[in-house]
Design a protein around this motif. Structure first.
Motif, PDB file in Angstrom:
ATOM      1  N   LYS A  36      -4.705   0.398   2.830  1.00  0.00           N
ATOM      2  CA  LYS A  36      -4.232  -0.032   1.516  1.00  0.00           C
ATOM      3  C   LYS A  36      -3.543  -1.395   1.584  1.00  0.00           C
ATOM      4  CE  LYS A  36      -3.769   4.651  -0.299  1.00  0.00           C
ATOM      5  NZ  LYS A  36      -2.891   5.645  -0.938  1.00  0.00           N
ATOM      6  N   GLN A  37      -4.142  -2.291   2.339  1.00  0.00           N
ATOM      7  CA  GLN A  37      -3.565  -3.616   2.509  1.00  0.00           C
ATOM      8  C   GLN A  37      -4.201  -4.583   1.514  1.00  0.00           C
ATOM      9  OE1 GLN A  37      -1.039  -4.103   4.476  1.00  0.00           O
ATOM     10  NE2 GLN A  37      -1.048  -2.083   5.377  1.00  0.00           N
ATOM     11  N   THR A  38      -4.059  -4.298   0.230  1.00  0.00           N
ATOM     12  CA  THR A  38      -4.740  -5.104  -0.776  1.00  0.00           C
ATOM     13  C   THR A  38      -4.239  -6.533  -0.810  1.00  0.00           C
ATOM     14  OG1 THR A  38      -3.182  -4.289  -2.439  1.00  0.00           O
ATOM     15  CG2 THR A  38      -5.274  -3.125  -2.233  1.00  0.00           C
ATOM     16  N   SER A  39      -2.985  -6.748  -0.430  1.00  0.00           N
ATOM     17  CA  SER A  39      -2.451  -8.110  -0.474  1.00  0.00           C
ATOM     18  C   SER A  39      -3.099  -9.008   0.575  1.00  0.00           C
ATOM     19  CB  SER A  39      -0.933  -8.085  -0.261  1.00  0.00           C
ATOM     20  OG  SER A  39      -0.628  -7.592   1.025  1.00  0.00           O
ATOM     21  N   ARG A 269     -12.778  -2.728  -0.297  1.00  0.00           N
ATOM     22  CA  ARG A 269     -11.626  -1.912   0.100  1.00  0.00           C
ATOM     23  C   ARG A 269     -12.033  -0.819   1.089  1.00  0.00           C
ATOM     24  NH1 ARG A 269      -8.456  -5.795  -1.757  1.00  0.00           N
ATOM     25  NH2 ARG A 269      -7.811  -5.604  -3.937  1.00  0.00           N
ATOM     26  N   GLU A 303      -7.014  -6.852  -8.985  1.00  0.00           N
ATOM     27  CA  GLU A 303      -5.758  -6.268  -9.451  1.00  0.00           C
ATOM     28  C   GLU A 303      -5.955  -4.827  -9.919  1.00  0.00           C
ATOM     29  OE1 GLU A 303      -4.625  -9.069 -12.405  1.00  0.00           O
ATOM     30  OE2 GLU A 303      -4.036 -10.607 -10.938  1.00  0.00           O
ATOM     31  N   ASP A 306      -5.878  -2.360  -7.079  1.00  0.00           N
ATOM     32  CA  ASP A 306      -4.622  -2.177  -6.337  1.00  0.00           C
ATOM     33  C   ASP A 306      -3.958  -0.833  -6.666  1.00  0.00           C
ATOM     34  OD1 ASP A 306      -4.942  -4.564  -5.120  1.00  0.00           O
ATOM     35  OD2 ASP A 306      -3.506  -5.655  -6.345  1.00  0.00           O
TER      36      ASP A 306
END
Length: 306
Positions: A36-39, A269, A303, A306
């Motif tokens: 979950k490292q979307t950044s 993702r 976005e 996320d």
């Protein structure tokens, strides 16, 4: 030995023992750091989006960098043709001017690329194509670009008198030589599927698996799978991607359709990708307007995921 170092090594050995083996070292790393490292997925601009004004000299490379920075991109991906005197590599004065400009604008250079052809039947000419990639691998290293995009071949048709097995052998041998050289420069060779010699996920995966180098990965061009279901093929290739090309249009069973960005970002993702997503707009229209509109669409899709 420092007790803290010893404990840390023991912890890492235990932790890593539980990590499943996969075909890509980069995918393994992504799994280790989490899903979950979307950044850590950021946008770059593939500067082919500005091909017409760059080639006609209506805009300079520095002009395009400024536009991309002001729009909000984190990086740019300038292909070799946009440097003076291509295919001859630029001199250091110009190269470092561009590198400094990007840095001062807050932009990374996420990659560069060349247009090569490893499917030429003449072995001497293939050597020249390998040398082209080697020279521009040096350019990538001097720019600080982590990857250089290359092709397998530029045409869909096989050379007269040769079969696909023979031509694939040429491509594999050339890429292996390029990857061996790139490893010494700290640059990844990324093979782009471009609806030419490479038309399907099977074509990509066969080459990647046969070369079997940590310094060869995929530049996943989502708009260039034109046979069958592109989303299924993208999902198969995604674990091997070190960079991408996100496009406005794709081909579903050979028919052009608008890209479902929600599906694409979901695949990104699920593949645990961490890095840049270069976007590329094509076709008629003001590239500044087209890039702005598509940038906003991709940002919203990211976005929403996320």
């Amino acid at each position: 030995m420092n007790p803290r170092s010893s404990n840390r090594r023991a912890f890492l050995k235990t932790a890593l023992a539980s990590v499943p083996l996969v075909t890509s070292a980069e995918t393994t790393l992504a799994r280790e750091v989490g899903t979950k490292q979307t950044s850590h997925v950021r946008l770059s601009c593939n500067l082919y989006s500005f091909n017409e004004p760059l080639m006609s000299r209506q805009m300079s490379l520095e002009d395009v960098l400024t536009f991309c920075a002001e729009l909000g991109f984190d990086a740019v991906d300038p292909t070799g043709y946009y440097f003076p005197n291509y295919p001859t590599p630029p001199d250091n004065d110009y190269l470092y001017r561009i590198k400094r400009k990007a840095f001062r604008l807050g932009l990374d250079i996420s990659g560069t690329g060349v247009r090569n052809d490893f499917t030429l039947p003449d072995a001497g000419r293939r050597k020249m194509e390998i040398e082209l990639v080697r020279k521009w691998t040096d350019v990538a290293a001097r720019l600080g670009a982590p990857v250089i995009r290359v092709f397998a071949g530029t045409g869909k048709e096989l050379p007269a008198g040769y079969n696909r097995v023979e031509v694939t052998n040429w491509v594999v041998d050339a890429l292996r030589e390029c990857a061996d050289y790139a490893a010494k420069q700290g640059v990844l060779i990324v093979l782009q599927n471009h609806a030419d010699f490479i038309q399907t996920a099977d074509h990509v995966l066969e080459i990647i698996q046969r070369v079997k180098s940590d310094w060869l990965a995929v530049n996943l061009d989502i708009g260039s799978f034109k046979i069958g279901d592109p989303y299924a093929q993208i999902a198969r290739v995604a674990p091997h991607a070190a960079t991408w090309q996100i496009k406005e249009k794709m081909f579903m069973d050979g028919q052009e359709v608008t890209t479902d960005l929600t599906k694409v970002i979901r695949i990104v993702r699920e593949s645990h990708y961490r890095g840049y997503l270069p976007i590329e707009t094509l076709g008629k229209g003001d590239p500044k307007e087209k890039v702005t509109v598509f940038y906003d669409k991709v940002k919203k899709a990211m976005e929403a995921a996320d």
